[in-house]
Each structure stands twice: as C-alpha cells, then as structure tokens.
Design a protein around this motif. Structure first.
Motif, PDB file in Angstrom:
ATOM      1  N   ILE A 282      -8.857  -0.473  10.781  1.00 12.35           N
ATOM      2  CA  ILE A 282      -9.795  -0.467  12.093  1.00 12.35           C
ATOM      3  C   ILE A 282     -10.901   0.251  11.576  1.00 12.35           C
ATOM      4  CG2 ILE A 282      -9.891   0.581  14.252  1.00 12.35           C
ATOM      5  CD1 ILE A 282      -7.843  -1.883  14.093  1.00 12.35           C
ATOM      6  N   ALA A 283     -10.912   1.262  10.892  1.00  9.46           N
ATOM      7  CA  ALA A 283     -12.350   1.981  10.206  1.00  9.46           C
ATOM      8  C   ALA A 283     -13.020   1.044   9.704  1.00  9.46           C
ATOM      9  CB  ALA A 283     -12.067   3.239   9.451  1.00  9.46           C
ATOM     10  N   GLU A 284     -12.522   0.022   8.709  1.00  5.52           N
ATOM     11  CA  GLU A 284     -13.281  -0.843   7.961  1.00  5.52           C
ATOM     12  C   GLU A 284     -13.735  -1.896   8.995  1.00  5.52           C
ATOM     13  OE1 GLU A 284     -14.678  -2.483   4.199  1.00  5.52           O
ATOM     14  OE2 GLU A 284     -13.727  -0.710   4.733  1.00  5.52           O
ATOM     15  N   PHE A 285     -13.207  -2.301   9.933  1.00  2.00           N
ATOM     16  CA  PHE A 285     -13.672  -3.299  10.824  1.00  2.00           C
ATOM     17  C   PHE A 285     -14.771  -2.700  11.683  1.00  2.00           C
ATOM     18  CE2 PHE A 285      -9.585  -5.818  10.513  1.00  2.00           C
ATOM     19  CZ  PHE A 285     -10.136  -6.511   9.312  1.00  2.00           C
TER      20      PHE A 285
ATOM     21  N   ILE B  89       0.983  -1.041   0.008  1.00  2.00           N
ATOM     22  CA  ILE B  89      -0.065   0.102   0.005  1.00  2.00           C
ATOM     23  C   ILE B  89       0.935   1.108   0.042  1.00  2.00           C
ATOM     24  CG2 ILE B  89      -1.732   1.341   1.374  1.00  2.00           C
ATOM     25  CD1 ILE B  89      -2.823  -1.529   0.244  1.00  2.00           C
ATOM     26  N   HIS B  90       0.507   1.948  -1.093  1.00  2.00           N
ATOM     27  CA  HIS B  90       1.683   3.269  -0.903  1.00  2.00           C
ATOM     28  C   HIS B  90       0.810   4.564   0.085  1.00  2.00           C
ATOM     29  CE1 HIS B  90       3.513   1.689  -4.524  1.00  2.00           C
ATOM     30  NE2 HIS B  90       2.249   0.908  -4.766  1.00  2.00           N
ATOM     31  N   ALA B  91       1.137   3.971   1.370  1.00  2.00           N
ATOM     32  CA  ALA B  91       0.810   4.970   2.430  1.00  2.00           C
ATOM     33  C   ALA B  91       1.501   4.451   3.381  1.00  2.00           C
ATOM     34  CB  ALA B  91      -0.799   5.188   2.703  1.00  2.00           C
ATOM     35  N   PRO B  92       1.819   5.403   4.479  1.00  2.00           N
ATOM     36  CA  PRO B  92       2.301   5.315   5.845  1.00  2.00           C
ATOM     37  C   PRO B  92       1.639   4.062   6.448  1.00  2.00           C
ATOM     38  CG  PRO B  92       2.151   7.544   5.572  1.00  2.00           C
ATOM     39  CD  PRO B  92       1.590   6.921   4.355  1.00  2.00           C
ATOM     40  N   THR B  93       2.201   3.294   7.533  1.00  2.00           N
ATOM     41  CA  THR B  93       1.531   2.171   8.226  1.00  2.00           C
ATOM     42  C   THR B  93       0.368   3.153   8.971  1.00  2.00           C
ATOM     43  OG1 THR B  93       3.312   2.425  10.150  1.00  2.00           O
ATOM     44  CG2 THR B  93       3.487   0.684   8.368  1.00  2.00           C
ATOM     45  N   GLU B  94       0.702   3.948   9.878  1.00  2.00           N
ATOM     46  CA  GLU B  94      -0.545   4.501  10.422  1.00  2.00           C
ATOM     47  C   GLU B  94      -1.802   4.942   9.857  1.00  2.00           C
ATOM     48  OE1 GLU B  94       2.376   7.739   9.611  1.00  2.00           O
ATOM     49  OE2 GLU B  94       2.731   5.779  10.534  1.00  2.00           O
ATOM     50  N   HIS B  95      -1.454   5.229   8.600  1.00  2.00           N
ATOM     51  CA  HIS B  95      -2.566   5.534   7.576  1.00  2.00           C
ATOM     52  C   HIS B  95      -3.454   4.162   7.249  1.00  2.00           C
ATOM     53  CE1 HIS B  95      -1.143   9.404   6.131  1.00  2.00           C
ATOM     54  NE2 HIS B  95      -1.036   9.544   7.275  1.00  2.00           N
ATOM     55  N   VAL B  96      -2.583   3.094   7.076  1.00  2.00           N
ATOM     56  CA  VAL B  96      -3.235   1.523   6.742  1.00  2.00           C
ATOM     57  C   VAL B  96      -3.892   1.246   8.032  1.00  2.00           C
ATOM     58  CG1 VAL B  96      -2.772  -0.562   5.871  1.00  2.00           C
ATOM     59  CG2 VAL B  96      -1.521   1.440   4.806  1.00  2.00           C
ATOM     60  N   TRP B  97      -3.086   1.337   9.028  1.00  2.00           N
ATOM     61  CA  TRP B  97      -3.965   0.846  10.278  1.00  2.00           C
ATOM     62  C   TRP B  97      -5.119   1.386  10.681  1.00  2.00           C
ATOM     63  CZ3 TRP B  97      -3.263  -2.888  13.748  1.00  2.00           C
ATOM     64  CH2 TRP B  97      -3.760  -2.652  15.061  1.00  2.00           C
ATOM     65  N   HIS B  98      -5.242   2.928  10.436  1.00  2.00           N
ATOM     66  CA  HIS B  98      -6.545   3.397  10.589  1.00  2.00           C
ATOM     67  C   HIS B  98      -7.713   3.102   9.715  1.00  2.00           C
ATOM     68  CE1 HIS B  98      -5.039   5.864  14.037  1.00  2.00           C
ATOM     69  NE2 HIS B  98      -4.043   6.438  13.247  1.00  2.00           N
ATOM     70  N   ALA B  99      -7.252   2.914   8.416  1.00  2.00           N
ATOM     71  CA  ALA B  99      -8.220   2.451   7.386  1.00  2.00           C
ATOM     72  C   ALA B  99      -8.627   0.882   7.844  1.00  2.00           C
ATOM     73  CB  ALA B  99      -7.704   2.427   5.953  1.00  2.00           C
TER      74      ALA B  99
ATOM     75  N   PHE C  16     -18.886  -5.211   7.253  1.00  2.00           N
ATOM     76  CA  PHE C  16     -18.295  -5.408   8.815  1.00  2.00           C
ATOM     77  C   PHE C  16     -19.087  -4.606   9.688  1.00  2.00           C
ATOM     78  CE2 PHE C  16     -14.938  -5.833   5.990  1.00  2.00           C
ATOM     79  CZ  PHE C  16     -14.093  -7.035   6.348  1.00  2.00           C
ATOM     80  N   GLN C  17     -19.458  -5.108  10.706  1.00  2.00           N
ATOM     81  CA  GLN C  17     -20.403  -4.353  11.846  1.00  2.00           C
ATOM     82  C   GLN C  17     -19.482  -4.634  13.340  1.00  2.00           C
ATOM     83  OE1 GLN C  17     -24.200  -5.769  11.849  1.00  2.00           O
ATOM     84  NE2 GLN C  17     -24.859  -3.540  11.486  1.00  2.00           N
ATOM     85  N   PRO C  18     -19.141  -3.654  14.009  1.00  2.00           N
ATOM     86  CA  PRO C  18     -18.254  -3.818  15.296  1.00  2.00           C
ATOM     87  C   PRO C  18     -19.349  -4.311  16.340  1.00  2.00           C
ATOM     88  CG  PRO C  18     -18.987  -1.545  15.034  1.00  2.00           C
ATOM     89  CD  PRO C  18     -19.396  -2.190  13.605  1.00  2.00           C
ATOM     90  N   GLY C  19     -18.708  -4.918  17.198  1.00  2.00           N
ATOM     91  CA  GLY C  19     -19.381  -5.431  18.626  1.00  2.00           C
ATOM     92  C   GLY C  19     -19.245  -4.388  19.440  1.00  2.00           C
ATOM     93  N   THR C  20     -19.709  -4.649  20.644  1.00  2.00           N
ATOM     94  CA  THR C  20     -19.756  -3.701  21.542  1.00  2.00           C
ATOM     95  C   THR C  20     -18.432  -2.902  21.970  1.00  2.00           C
ATOM     96  OG1 THR C  20     -19.754  -5.307  23.284  1.00  2.00           O
ATOM     97  CG2 THR C  20     -21.816  -4.461  22.869  1.00  2.00           C
ATOM     98  N   THR C  21     -17.403  -3.884  21.916  1.00  2.00           N
ATOM     99  CA  THR C  21     -15.849  -3.202  22.268  1.00  2.00           C
ATOM    100  C   THR C  21     -15.304  -3.296  20.675  1.00  2.00           C
ATOM    101  OG1 THR C  21     -15.914  -4.185  24.166  1.00  2.00           O
ATOM    102  CG2 THR C  21     -13.862  -3.510  23.065  1.00  2.00           C
TER     103      THR C  21
END
Length: 164
Positions: A24-27, A12-22, A40-45
């Motif tokens: 987590i946002a997807e999940f 991915i042509h982006a820094p790791t923190e951007h990939v991480w946030h994307a 995806f739908q998150p649970g209570t946590t």
C-alpha cells in the motif's frame, strides 16, 4: 491485439501485515522498492480503499533513463486488508486487471505474494507490443521489485554494541 495473462509469485520473509503495508505504501508513492521500473502516485482516494486509484508509470529503461513512459491508472475494485487487493485498468496504456494475493506461511513468519496481471495494450502501446516482449519485461521488473521488497522488509538496522 495481444492480451497478457501473467502470474508472478514470490516468498517474502515477513508477516503478511508488513507486506500489505509495504504494498500500500508503494502504491501511495511513499516507498520505492518497485523503482526503477515502476513509479506510483495515488489519486484522491488511497488505493487500499474500494474506488481508490493509483497512477502508474512504467519506465522500460529505468526511471532515470530516457525512453518511452507507459502510463495507466489502476482503480481498486476489491480489498481484504493483509490478504487481497484487486484493481482494474480503465485509463491509459492498458485495459485489464491486476490482483495481489498475500498468503501467510509458516505461522505468518513468511508471506507468499502473488500478482496476477491480465491486460491488453491500448493506444500507442499496441504498436510497441508488436516490437518488444512486454510480458517478459513485466515479469523481470516484477521479480526485481519483489526481490527489493523482500530485502526492504528483512533488512534491519544494526544495533550499536556497547564497548564496555
């Protein structure tokens, strides 16, 4: 029963923190770069915390088409922000694990994103696994998702130019 042991990897042509946030946002269900194949739908946590859950629905024909929906839940077992997320599948159509590893490349201007999926079909999915190649479908959907993620993170809005 068949156990899938699949590794999908991309740059991915982006820094790791951007990939991480994307990721987590997807999940958390707030982005859709894995759509149309997975939603995806998150649970209570939230899934970035140990014990967090994500309810996953796989849409083999796409989320706007008919056909079976494969549902299972991922529970986070380990997390190192910007580097590693490990989950267990304990409820639903799969039993197993998935790990996501983010490796910075080229002074953190790029990220190697690796997904390691090790799972066994459960319930009615064991029959479907005999009729279709779930492993190939998984890899194709993951490759498409990673391509969408790269596009999502590298597309920047154009800045209006002055006409003076």
């Amino acid at each position: 029963m068949h156990t899938y042991d699949i590794i999908n990897e991309t740059i991915i042509h982006a820094p790791t923190e951007h990939v991480w946030h994307a990721l987590i946002a997807e999940f958390n269900g707030t982005t859709t770069w894995w759509t149309p194949h997975n939603t995806f739908q998150p649970g209570t946590t939230s899934p970035e915390h140990i014990g967090g859950t994500t309810h996953i629905t796989v849409h083999p024909k796409g989320n706007t088409k008919g056909g079976p929906k494969i549902r299972f839940t991922a529970t986070t077992t380990h997390t190192t922000p910007n580097r590693h997320l490990a989950t267990d599948y304990t409820h639903g159509a799969f039993r197993g694990h998935a790990t996501y590893t983010l490796t910075p490349l080229h002074h953190n201007t790029q990220t190697r994103l690796t997904m390691h999926f090790t799972a066994t079909p459960h319930g009615w999915l064991t029959l479907l696994a005999k009729l279709t190649n779930i492993g190939t479908q998984h890899s194709t959907a993951t490759h498409n998702a990673f391509t969408h993620l790269n596009t999502h993170l590298t597309t920047t809005p154009t800045t209006p130019r002055s006409t003076r």
